[in-house]
Design a protein around this motif. Structure first.
Motif: not given
Length: 167
Positions: A157-162
């Protein structure tokens, strides 16, 4: 004579303080410019963000597989050996390795697992995958191969914001 030396000494000290203050001010100014550039609004398309997320996912999987291969017995691979590994990355929110279907899987992970199993049974290739999880996250998944044999599913799971911040 003594007063001229005192005056010269005082002038020297004042110039030294002024020069040091300007150097520090210059550093602060450079730092501020870099921060402003980093916070500048960027016009990015969803495709650009997804491409960056895909690349981040691939990079994370490569590093995780490096860790896995350094600690696991590849002749007698046990998925449980990898459950307690700690790994951090600025865009990584969580990661899991599934070696069999599990109740821990969310709906998308289950669908990807089933698609991988279907492709394997039909002798079709399987590859990495990127899915949106709401508005703020991506699910990157990739097959785990050890000695050219499918062993499991990476779920990252990856953070779109980061991801956007890194661009």
């Amino acid at each position: 004579m003594m007063t001229k030396i005192n005056v010269a000494y005082c002038v020297f000290i004042m110039l030294l303080f002024i020069a040091c203050g300007q150097i520090d001010t210059q550093r602060q100014s450079d730092t501020l410019k870099k921060e402003m550039k980093a916070k500048k609004l960027k016009r990015l398309t969803e495709g650009q963000i997804q491409t960056a997320a895909l690349e981040e996912g691939k990079s994370i999987v490569l590093r995780l597989e490096g860790i896995l291969l350094s600690i696991a017995d590849t002749n007698n691979f046990d998925c449980e050996e990898f459950k307690n590994i700690q790994f951090q990355n600025e865009v990584l929110m969580s990661f899991k390795l599934f070696c069999q279907q599990s109740p821990e899987m969310n709906e998308k992970e289950r669908q990807i697992w089933e698609a991988y199993q279907n492709n394997l049974s039909q002798k079709l290739p399987i590859g990495d995958n990127l899915q949106k999880l709401g508005q703020t996250e991506f699910l990157y998944s990739a097959p785990l191969y050890i000695k050219n044999q499918y062993r499991g599913l990476w779920s990252i799971v990856l953070s779109k914001k980061e991801i956007v911040r890194k661009m």
